[in-house]
Design a protein around this motif. Structure first.
Motif, PDB file in Angstrom:
ATOM      1  N   ILE A  21       0.827  -1.198   0.000  1.00 58.96           N
ATOM      2  CA  ILE A  21       0.000   0.000   0.000  1.00 58.96           C
ATOM      3  C   ILE A  21       0.868   1.258   0.000  1.00 58.96           C
ATOM      4  O   ILE A  21       0.579   2.220  -0.699  1.00 58.96           O
ATOM      5  CB  ILE A  21      -0.921   0.038   1.248  1.00 58.96           C
ATOM      6  CG1 ILE A  21      -1.815  -1.190   1.288  1.00 58.96           C
ATOM      7  CG2 ILE A  21      -1.739   1.317   1.283  1.00 58.96           C
ATOM      8  CD1 ILE A  21      -2.824  -1.280   0.183  1.00 58.96           C
ATOM      9  N   ALA A  22       1.937   1.261   0.798  1.00 62.88           N
ATOM     10  CA  ALA A  22       2.788   2.443   0.922  1.00 62.88           C
ATOM     11  C   ALA A  22       4.164   2.022   1.395  1.00 62.88           C
ATOM     12  O   ALA A  22       4.338   0.938   1.947  1.00 62.88           O
ATOM     13  CB  ALA A  22       2.174   3.444   1.905  1.00 62.88           C
ATOM     14  N   TRP A  23       5.147   2.886   1.192  1.00 66.49           N
ATOM     15  CA  TRP A  23       6.499   2.600   1.661  1.00 66.49           C
ATOM     16  C   TRP A  23       7.222   3.895   1.996  1.00 66.49           C
ATOM     17  O   TRP A  23       6.831   4.973   1.592  1.00 66.49           O
ATOM     18  CB  TRP A  23       7.296   1.799   0.639  1.00 66.49           C
ATOM     19  CG  TRP A  23       7.383   2.408  -0.728  1.00 66.49           C
ATOM     20  CD1 TRP A  23       6.561   2.146  -1.790  1.00 66.49           C
ATOM     21  CD2 TRP A  23       8.328   3.376  -1.201  1.00 66.49           C
ATOM     22  NE1 TRP A  23       6.939   2.899  -2.881  1.00 66.49           N
ATOM     23  CE2 TRP A  23       8.023   3.660  -2.547  1.00 66.49           C
ATOM     24  CE3 TRP A  23       9.395   4.036  -0.607  1.00 66.49           C
ATOM     25  CZ2 TRP A  23       8.753   4.572  -3.307  1.00 66.49           C
ATOM     26  CZ3 TRP A  23      10.121   4.946  -1.356  1.00 66.49           C
ATOM     27  CH2 TRP A  23       9.793   5.196  -2.691  1.00 66.49           C
ATOM     28  N   PHE A  24       8.296   3.721   2.782  1.00 66.74           N
ATOM     29  CA  PHE A  24       9.136   4.844   3.187  1.00 66.74           C
ATOM     30  C   PHE A  24      10.591   4.430   3.104  1.00 66.74           C
ATOM     31  O   PHE A  24      10.984   3.381   3.607  1.00 66.74           O
ATOM     32  CB  PHE A  24       8.793   5.266   4.624  1.00 66.74           C
ATOM     33  CG  PHE A  24       9.649   6.379   5.146  1.00 66.74           C
ATOM     34  CD1 PHE A  24       9.540   7.666   4.640  1.00 66.74           C
ATOM     35  CD2 PHE A  24      10.559   6.142   6.157  1.00 66.74           C
ATOM     36  CE1 PHE A  24      10.332   8.693   5.128  1.00 66.74           C
ATOM     37  CE2 PHE A  24      11.354   7.160   6.658  1.00 66.74           C
ATOM     38  CZ  PHE A  24      11.240   8.446   6.143  1.00 66.74           C
ATOM     39  N   ASP A  25      11.391   5.251   2.452  1.00 65.18           N
ATOM     40  CA  ASP A  25      12.836   5.062   2.358  1.00 65.18           C
ATOM     41  C   ASP A  25      13.459   6.027   3.359  1.00 65.18           C
ATOM     42  O   ASP A  25      13.543   7.230   3.102  1.00 65.18           O
ATOM     43  CB  ASP A  25      13.287   5.359   0.926  1.00 65.18           C
ATOM     44  CG  ASP A  25      14.791   5.349   0.735  1.00 65.18           C
ATOM     45  OD1 ASP A  25      15.548   5.386   1.731  1.00 65.18           O
ATOM     46  OD2 ASP A  25      15.234   5.329  -0.424  1.00 65.18           O
ATOM     47  N   GLY A  26      13.833   5.502   4.515  1.00 65.78           N
ATOM     48  CA  GLY A  26      14.378   6.331   5.583  1.00 65.78           C
ATOM     49  C   GLY A  26      15.727   6.941   5.254  1.00 65.78           C
ATOM     50  O   GLY A  26      16.085   7.990   5.797  1.00 65.78           O
ATOM     51  N   PRO A  76       2.710   6.637  -1.236  1.00 65.64           N
ATOM     52  CA  PRO A  76       2.478   7.828  -2.049  1.00 65.64           C
ATOM     53  C   PRO A  76       2.744   9.106  -1.251  1.00 65.64           C
ATOM     54  O   PRO A  76       2.647   9.119  -0.031  1.00 65.64           O
ATOM     55  CB  PRO A  76       1.006   7.722  -2.440  1.00 65.64           C
ATOM     56  CG  PRO A  76       0.381   6.904  -1.382  1.00 65.64           C
ATOM     57  CD  PRO A  76       1.450   5.971  -0.885  1.00 65.64           C
ATOM     58  N   ASP A  77       3.061  10.157  -1.969  1.00 66.16           N
ATOM     59  CA  ASP A  77       3.361  11.444  -1.367  1.00 66.16           C
ATOM     60  C   ASP A  77       2.057  12.224  -1.226  1.00 66.16           C
ATOM     61  O   ASP A  77       1.703  13.020  -2.075  1.00 66.16           O
ATOM     62  CB  ASP A  77       4.359  12.209  -2.227  1.00 66.16           C
ATOM     63  CG  ASP A  77       4.791  13.515  -1.604  1.00 66.16           C
ATOM     64  OD1 ASP A  77       4.618  13.685  -0.383  1.00 66.16           O
ATOM     65  OD2 ASP A  77       5.287  14.381  -2.347  1.00 66.16           O
ATOM     66  N   VAL A  78       1.316  11.949  -0.152  1.00 64.65           N
ATOM     67  CA  VAL A  78       0.022  12.575   0.092  1.00 64.65           C
ATOM     68  C   VAL A  78       0.228  13.737   1.054  1.00 64.65           C
ATOM     69  O   VAL A  78       0.829  13.563   2.108  1.00 64.65           O
ATOM     70  CB  VAL A  78      -0.963  11.547   0.697  1.00 64.65           C
ATOM     71  CG1 VAL A  78      -2.303  12.194   0.975  1.00 64.65           C
ATOM     72  CG2 VAL A  78      -1.119  10.359  -0.227  1.00 64.65           C
ATOM     73  N   GLN A  79      -0.274  14.901   0.700  1.00 62.83           N
ATOM     74  CA  GLN A  79      -0.064  16.085   1.528  1.00 62.83           C
ATOM     75  C   GLN A  79      -1.294  16.505   2.320  1.00 62.83           C
ATOM     76  O   GLN A  79      -1.179  17.074   3.381  1.00 62.83           O
ATOM     77  CB  GLN A  79       0.381  17.266   0.655  1.00 62.83           C
ATOM     78  CG  GLN A  79       1.665  17.011  -0.080  1.00 62.83           C
ATOM     79  CD  GLN A  79       2.839  16.780   0.847  1.00 62.83           C
ATOM     80  OE1 GLN A  79       2.993  17.446   1.853  1.00 62.83           O
ATOM     81  NE2 GLN A  79       3.679  15.818   0.527  1.00 62.83           N
ATOM     82  N   GLU A  80      -2.482  16.237   1.801  1.00 65.38           N
ATOM     83  CA  GLU A  80      -3.692  16.746   2.436  1.00 65.38           C
ATOM     84  C   GLU A  80      -4.241  15.785   3.492  1.00 65.38           C
ATOM     85  O   GLU A  80      -4.107  14.582   3.384  1.00 65.38           O
ATOM     86  CB  GLU A  80      -4.771  17.061   1.398  1.00 65.38           C
ATOM     87  CG  GLU A  80      -5.266  15.868   0.605  1.00 65.38           C
ATOM     88  CD  GLU A  80      -4.373  15.454  -0.557  1.00 65.38           C
ATOM     89  OE1 GLU A  80      -4.576  14.350  -1.046  1.00 65.38           O
ATOM     90  OE2 GLU A  80      -3.494  16.206  -0.964  1.00 65.38           O
ATOM     91  N   GLY A 129       2.393  11.677   5.094  1.00 69.11           N
ATOM     92  CA  GLY A 129       1.367  11.354   4.114  1.00 69.11           C
ATOM     93  C   GLY A 129       1.312   9.890   3.727  1.00 69.11           C
ATOM     94  O   GLY A 129       0.233   9.306   3.611  1.00 69.11           O
ATOM     95  N   TRP A 130       2.463   9.262   3.543  1.00 66.60           N
ATOM     96  CA  TRP A 130       2.484   7.852   3.129  1.00 66.60           C
ATOM     97  C   TRP A 130       1.840   6.972   4.196  1.00 66.60           C
ATOM     98  O   TRP A 130       1.144   6.009   3.878  1.00 66.60           O
ATOM     99  CB  TRP A 130       3.909   7.377   2.804  1.00 66.60           C
ATOM    100  CG  TRP A 130       4.844   7.430   3.974  1.00 66.60           C
ATOM    101  CD1 TRP A 130       5.622   8.486   4.357  1.00 66.60           C
ATOM    102  CD2 TRP A 130       5.068   6.404   4.945  1.00 66.60           C
ATOM    103  NE1 TRP A 130       6.316   8.181   5.498  1.00 66.60           N
ATOM    104  CE2 TRP A 130       6.005   6.902   5.888  1.00 66.60           C
ATOM    105  CE3 TRP A 130       4.579   5.113   5.108  1.00 66.60           C
ATOM    106  CZ2 TRP A 130       6.456   6.157   6.965  1.00 66.60           C
ATOM    107  CZ3 TRP A 130       5.027   4.363   6.190  1.00 66.60           C
ATOM    108  CH2 TRP A 130       5.958   4.881   7.104  1.00 66.60           C
ATOM    109  N   GLU A 180      -2.825   3.725   6.294  1.00 64.68           N
ATOM    110  CA  GLU A 180      -3.812   3.427   7.325  1.00 64.68           C
ATOM    111  C   GLU A 180      -5.236   3.591   6.823  1.00 64.68           C
ATOM    112  O   GLU A 180      -6.125   2.848   7.212  1.00 64.68           O
ATOM    113  CB  GLU A 180      -3.570   4.303   8.558  1.00 64.68           C
ATOM    114  CG  GLU A 180      -2.299   3.936   9.293  1.00 64.68           C
ATOM    115  CD  GLU A 180      -1.994   4.854  10.466  1.00 64.68           C
ATOM    116  OE1 GLU A 180      -2.790   5.787  10.744  1.00 64.68           O
ATOM    117  OE2 GLU A 180      -0.949   4.631  11.105  1.00 64.68           O
ATOM    118  N   SER A 181      -5.454   4.547   5.927  1.00 66.88           N
ATOM    119  CA  SER A 181      -6.811   4.787   5.428  1.00 66.88           C
ATOM    120  C   SER A 181      -7.163   3.920   4.219  1.00 66.88           C
ATOM    121  O   SER A 181      -8.291   3.964   3.736  1.00 66.88           O
ATOM    122  CB  SER A 181      -6.993   6.265   5.075  1.00 66.88           C
ATOM    123  OG  SER A 181      -6.193   6.618   3.974  1.00 66.88           O
TER     124      SER A 181
END
Length: 106
Positions: free
Chosen positions: A49-54, A61-65, A72-73, A78-79
């Motif tokens: 669903i999502a990932w993060f490269d620390g 995804p780069d979600v801002q809102e 955002g990710w 979670e949603s």
């Protein structure tokens, strides 16, 4: 990737409604592709669903809102049914999957 590397035993814990699998791969420099392969092997059948490269501080995804105090990710994961996280090397890479087992506890 055919490199043999030592992987510490998987440790599981809960983070809210998300089950977290901590994976440690000491002494190995991982890129996204290698970390993603490790994460998929740890979870088996699941949808990313999502990932993060620390290392590079990049999430997808780069979600801002409407993210509140979460990146955002993570808010997106979670949603959108994310219920299983693989955390590699203490946040070096984080992958959130949906397993379809969110109502089965555990």
């Amino acid at each position: 990737m055919n490199t043999v590397c030592p992987i510490s035993p998987l440790v599981q814990r809960q983070l809210g409604h998300i089950k977290v699998i901590d994976v440690s791969v000491p002494g190995v420099v991982l890129d996204y592709a290698a970390a993603h392969t490790l994460a998929e092997k740890a979870v088996g059948e699941a949808m990313l669903i999502a990932w993060f490269d620390g290392k590079n501080k990049v999430g997808y995804p780069d979600v801002q809102e409407c993210t509140g105090d979460k990146p955002g990710w993570r808010a997106y994961a979670e949603s959108h049914g994310g219920n299983l996280e693989v955390n590699i090397n203490g946040g070096e890479f984080i992958f959130v999957f949906a397993t379809g087992l969110e109502n089965q506890g555990g």
